[in-house]
Design a protein around this motif. Sequence first.
Motif, PDB file in Angstrom:
ATOM      1  N   VAL A  81       0.839  -1.198   0.000  1.00  0.00           N
ATOM      2  CA  VAL A  81       0.000   0.000   0.000  1.00  0.00           C
ATOM      3  C   VAL A  81       0.877   1.253   0.000  1.00  0.00           C
TER       4      VAL A  81
ATOM      5  N   GLN B 154      -6.888  -3.023   0.055  1.00  0.00           N
ATOM      6  CA  GLN B 154      -6.194  -1.961   0.783  1.00  0.00           C
ATOM      7  C   GLN B 154      -5.702  -0.869  -0.164  1.00  0.00           C
TER       8      GLN B 154
ATOM      9  N   ASP C  54      -8.763   1.135  -1.072  1.00  0.00           N
ATOM     10  CA  ASP C  54      -9.113   2.066  -0.002  1.00  0.00           C
ATOM     11  C   ASP C  54      -8.176   3.267   0.035  1.00  0.00           C
TER      12      ASP C  54
END
Length: 234
Positions: A40, A85, A88
């Motif tokens: 991420v 993730q 998001d």
Amino acid sequence: PYQHRKCFKVVSFHFGLPSPPLLDRVKNAGSFLLGCATTVQEARWLHANGVDGIIAQGYEAGGHRGNFLTQDLAAQPGTLALVPQCVDAVGDEIPVIAAGGIADGRGIAAAIMLGASAVQIGTSYLFSKESTVSSVHMAELRQASDSCTVLTNIFSGKPARGIACRLVQEMGAISGAVPPYPDAGVALKQLQNRAEQQGRADFSMMWCGQVGNRNEQRLFVVRKRGFRDLTLFG
């Protein structure tokens, strides 16, 4: 200086991004820029540095890892954990493309449910008629299983997932003694060529993801409008 004569619609970068002046030249030429993220943190960095889309590469993926902010392979997530993730973190502004361990409609549907805008399938296309893999590589791909691949740096100097051959089994998958990228591949080329001429894969880099030989069974493409748009080729 080099003058581009035509614009490539999509330009995809691995191992991070080139220098800002070069990246700006590509972007100003009208290309859609993709960057590969294995965490991420890398997805956020790529977004902040101007890419138009993120390829979220899970641990299962075949070929070279795209990591560039961390060298800790043990801490990198699989596709199922990484994709949502990344969505998001950056998905409200740019598309996230799922990659790694996807070979059929079930995997595509799962990635779309996790928020991916698209899916990138790699190993499956090694079975296509356009593929240029060697005959020994193809033979090994057709026998591949979920447990036959390893992450190794001995073929290029950077970690990549492929089928474990004799060289990997005898040297170990990860070695600190290999030349830096990409010199390791040059050093092995003569051994690889000689062995393959004899029909042996002892020294061959045979990239392959963890989905095994399911890759040969089906090729799918999906558009995000819904599961009805899953299309089977062949």
